[in-house]
Design a protein around this motif. Structure first.
Motif, PDB file in Angstrom:
ATOM      1  N   ALA A 173       0.711  16.673  -4.793  1.00 25.33           N
ATOM      2  CA  ALA A 173       0.017  15.785  -5.724  1.00 25.33           C
ATOM      3  C   ALA A 173      -1.460  15.637  -5.392  1.00 25.33           C
ATOM      4  O   ALA A 173      -2.293  15.471  -6.281  1.00 25.33           O
ATOM      5  CB  ALA A 173       0.690  14.413  -5.739  1.00 25.33           C
ATOM      6  N   SER A 174      -1.802  15.711  -4.110  1.00 26.54           N
ATOM      7  CA  SER A 174      -3.193  15.539  -3.690  1.00 26.54           C
ATOM      8  C   SER A 174      -3.929  16.867  -3.548  1.00 26.54           C
ATOM      9  O   SER A 174      -5.068  16.897  -3.080  1.00 26.54           O
ATOM     10  CB  SER A 174      -3.255  14.765  -2.366  1.00 26.54           C
ATOM     11  N   GLU A 175      -3.246  17.939  -3.936  1.00 23.82           N
ATOM     12  CA  GLU A 175      -3.816  19.288  -3.890  1.00 23.82           C
ATOM     13  C   GLU A 175      -4.258  19.672  -2.481  1.00 23.82           C
ATOM     14  O   GLU A 175      -5.297  20.287  -2.278  1.00 23.82           O
ATOM     15  CB  GLU A 175      -4.948  19.434  -4.902  1.00 23.82           C
ATOM     16  N   ARG A 176      -3.430  19.307  -1.508  1.00 21.08           N
ATOM     17  CA  ARG A 176      -3.642  19.695  -0.118  1.00 21.08           C
ATOM     18  C   ARG A 176      -2.464  20.565   0.297  1.00 21.08           C
ATOM     19  O   ARG A 176      -1.415  20.535  -0.339  1.00 21.08           O
ATOM     20  CB  ARG A 176      -3.703  18.463   0.790  1.00 21.08           C
ATOM     21  N   SER A 177      -2.610  21.266   1.375  1.00 24.21           N
ATOM     22  CA  SER A 177      -1.468  22.011   1.886  1.00 24.21           C
ATOM     23  C   SER A 177      -0.646  21.060   2.759  1.00 24.21           C
ATOM     24  O   SER A 177      -1.184  20.103   3.333  1.00 24.21           O
ATOM     25  CB  SER A 177      -1.909  23.236   2.694  1.00 24.21           C
ATOM     26  N   PHE A 178       0.638  21.324   2.845  1.00 20.16           N
ATOM     27  CA  PHE A 178       1.518  20.519   3.691  1.00 20.16           C
ATOM     28  C   PHE A 178       0.998  20.527   5.128  1.00 20.16           C
ATOM     29  O   PHE A 178       0.997  19.511   5.807  1.00 20.16           O
ATOM     30  CB  PHE A 178       2.946  21.072   3.606  1.00 20.16           C
ATOM     31  N   LYS A 179       0.519  21.672   5.558  1.00 20.26           N
ATOM     32  CA  LYS A 179      -0.010  21.821   6.920  1.00 20.26           C
ATOM     33  C   LYS A 179      -1.213  20.897   7.160  1.00 20.26           C
ATOM     34  O   LYS A 179      -1.420  20.418   8.270  1.00 20.26           O
ATOM     35  CB  LYS A 179      -0.401  23.284   7.139  1.00 20.26           C
ATOM     36  N   ASP A 180      -1.999  20.625   6.110  1.00 17.76           N
ATOM     37  CA  ASP A 180      -3.153  19.731   6.236  1.00 17.76           C
ATOM     38  C   ASP A 180      -2.744  18.306   6.601  1.00 17.76           C
ATOM     39  O   ASP A 180      -3.554  17.553   7.151  1.00 17.76           O
ATOM     40  CB  ASP A 180      -3.960  19.669   4.939  1.00 17.76           C
ATOM     41  N   LEU A 181      -1.514  17.928   6.281  1.00 16.94           N
ATOM     42  CA  LEU A 181      -1.063  16.561   6.547  1.00 16.94           C
ATOM     43  C   LEU A 181      -0.466  16.399   7.945  1.00 16.94           C
ATOM     44  O   LEU A 181      -0.222  15.274   8.380  1.00 16.94           O
ATOM     45  CB  LEU A 181      -0.055  16.124   5.487  1.00 16.94           C
ATOM     46  N   GLU A 182      -0.247  17.502   8.636  1.00 16.97           N
ATOM     47  CA  GLU A 182       0.282  17.441  10.003  1.00 16.97           C
ATOM     48  C   GLU A 182      -0.697  16.661  10.881  1.00 16.97           C
ATOM     49  O   GLU A 182      -1.896  16.932  10.880  1.00 16.97           O
ATOM     50  CB  GLU A 182       0.471  18.856  10.545  1.00 16.97           C
ATOM     51  N   GLY A 183      -0.211  15.642  11.584  1.00 17.94           N
ATOM     52  CA  GLY A 183      -1.045  14.859  12.483  1.00 17.94           C
ATOM     53  C   GLY A 183      -1.734  13.663  11.842  1.00 17.94           C
ATOM     54  O   GLY A 183      -2.397  12.895  12.538  1.00 17.94           O
ATOM     55  N   ILE A 184      -1.569  13.460  10.543  1.00 16.04           N
ATOM     56  CA  ILE A 184      -2.154  12.309   9.859  1.00 16.04           C
ATOM     57  C   ILE A 184      -1.343  11.065  10.224  1.00 16.04           C
ATOM     58  O   ILE A 184      -0.139  11.145  10.468  1.00 16.04           O
ATOM     59  CB  ILE A 184      -2.161  12.547   8.326  1.00 16.04           C
ATOM     60  N   THR A 185      -1.997   9.925  10.287  1.00 23.08           N
ATOM     61  CA  THR A 185      -1.228   8.696  10.511  1.00 23.08           C
ATOM     62  C   THR A 185      -0.508   8.334   9.217  1.00 23.08           C
ATOM     63  O   THR A 185      -0.953   8.701   8.116  1.00 23.08           O
ATOM     64  CB  THR A 185      -2.123   7.511  10.924  1.00 23.08           C
ATOM     65  N   LEU A 186       0.593   7.612   9.344  1.00 24.98           N
ATOM     66  CA  LEU A 186       1.321   7.212   8.138  1.00 24.98           C
ATOM     67  C   LEU A 186       0.505   6.227   7.316  1.00 24.98           C
ATOM     68  O   LEU A 186       0.615   6.204   6.091  1.00 24.98           O
ATOM     69  CB  LEU A 186       2.691   6.656   8.496  1.00 24.98           C
ATOM     70  N   GLY A 187      -0.337   5.442   7.967  1.00 24.30           N
ATOM     71  CA  GLY A 187      -1.232   4.558   7.225  1.00 24.30           C
ATOM     72  C   GLY A 187      -2.206   5.339   6.359  1.00 24.30           C
ATOM     73  O   GLY A 187      -2.447   4.996   5.203  1.00 24.30           O
ATOM     74  N   ALA A 188      -2.771   6.405   6.913  1.00 28.48           N
ATOM     75  CA  ALA A 188      -3.687   7.254   6.148  1.00 28.48           C
ATOM     76  C   ALA A 188      -2.936   7.980   5.038  1.00 28.48           C
ATOM     77  O   ALA A 188      -3.469   8.156   3.935  1.00 28.48           O
ATOM     78  CB  ALA A 188      -4.384   8.253   7.065  1.00 28.48           C
ATOM     79  N   ALA A 189      -1.694   8.385   5.302  1.00 28.14           N
ATOM     80  CA  ALA A 189      -0.887   9.039   4.272  1.00 28.14           C
ATOM     81  C   ALA A 189      -0.596   8.067   3.132  1.00 28.14           C
ATOM     82  O   ALA A 189      -0.667   8.436   1.960  1.00 28.14           O
ATOM     83  CB  ALA A 189       0.415   9.574   4.868  1.00 28.14           C
ATOM     84  N   PHE A 190      -0.293   6.818   3.479  1.00 31.51           N
ATOM     85  CA  PHE A 190      -0.068   5.803   2.444  1.00 31.51           C
ATOM     86  C   PHE A 190      -1.330   5.607   1.612  1.00 31.51           C
ATOM     87  O   PHE A 190      -1.272   5.563   0.384  1.00 31.51           O
ATOM     88  CB  PHE A 190       0.371   4.473   3.068  1.00 31.51           C
ATOM     89  N   ASP A 191      -2.472   5.489   2.274  1.00 31.63           N
ATOM     90  CA  ASP A 191      -3.740   5.332   1.549  1.00 31.63           C
ATOM     91  C   ASP A 191      -3.987   6.513   0.617  1.00 31.63           C
ATOM     92  O   ASP A 191      -4.440   6.335  -0.515  1.00 31.63           O
ATOM     93  CB  ASP A 191      -4.906   5.190   2.527  1.00 31.63           C
ATOM     94  N   LEU A 192      -3.673   7.726   1.080  1.00 29.94           N
ATOM     95  CA  LEU A 192      -3.830   8.913   0.249  1.00 29.94           C
ATOM     96  C   LEU A 192      -2.875   8.850  -0.940  1.00 29.94           C
ATOM     97  O   LEU A 192      -3.248   9.218  -2.060  1.00 29.94           O
ATOM     98  CB  LEU A 192      -3.591  10.181   1.077  1.00 29.94           C
ATOM     99  N   ALA A 193      -1.658   8.376  -0.705  1.00 31.43           N
ATOM    100  CA  ALA A 193      -0.689   8.252  -1.801  1.00 31.43           C
ATOM    101  C   ALA A 193      -1.191   7.261  -2.847  1.00 31.43           C
ATOM    102  O   ALA A 193      -1.087   7.519  -4.055  1.00 31.43           O
ATOM    103  CB  ALA A 193       0.676   7.826  -1.261  1.00 31.43           C
ATOM    104  N   VAL A 194      -1.752   6.142  -2.405  1.00 30.62           N
ATOM    105  CA  VAL A 194      -2.300   5.146  -3.337  1.00 30.62           C
ATOM    106  C   VAL A 194      -3.467   5.748  -4.105  1.00 30.62           C
ATOM    107  O   VAL A 194      -3.567   5.605  -5.326  1.00 30.62           O
ATOM    108  CB  VAL A 194      -2.728   3.863  -2.586  1.00 30.62           C
ATOM    109  N   GLU A 195      -4.344   6.443  -3.408  1.00 29.34           N
ATOM    110  CA  GLU A 195      -5.501   7.081  -4.044  1.00 29.34           C
ATOM    111  C   GLU A 195      -5.049   8.134  -5.058  1.00 29.34           C
ATOM    112  O   GLU A 195      -5.625   8.256  -6.133  1.00 29.34           O
ATOM    113  CB  GLU A 195      -6.361   7.728  -2.958  1.00 29.34           C
ATOM    114  N   THR A 196      -4.011   8.873  -4.709  1.00 29.38           N
ATOM    115  CA  THR A 196      -3.539   9.967  -5.547  1.00 29.38           C
ATOM    116  C   THR A 196      -2.732   9.477  -6.744  1.00 29.38           C
ATOM    117  O   THR A 196      -2.895   9.982  -7.856  1.00 29.38           O
ATOM    118  CB  THR A 196      -2.677  10.944  -4.713  1.00 29.38           C
TER     119      THR A 196
END
Length: 82
Positions: free
Chosen positions: A30-53
């Protein structure tokens, strides 16, 4: 937030649950990133990205994750008179 909050947990695909893996795959797409790009992200940052997306159309996984995360941050309720 303290250092033990759920938002500070780092996403490692090798140790993630199936539900989290699926949510992260969907977030990557949905965010037009590769799955590999999300490796090592904090879950808080992932949540923020989900809200943004997704905005108001936040996937159920992230709605529940946020409710759980917020519940962990609340101080325990007072016991009252026993």
């Amino acid at each position: 937030m303290d250092s033990d909050s759920a938002a500070d947990h780092i996403f490692h695909s090798q140790s993630a649950s199936q539900a989290l893996l699926q949510a992260m795959r969907e977030l990557a797409e949905a965010s037009e990133r590769s799955f590999k790009d999300l490796e090592g992200i904090t879950l808080g940052a992932a949540f923020d990205l989900a809200v943004e997306t997704h905005g108001d159309e936040l996937p159920q996984f992230w709605v529940i994750w946020n409710e759980w995360n917020l519940a962990l941050e609340e101080p325990p309720a007072e016991m009252g008179d026993l």
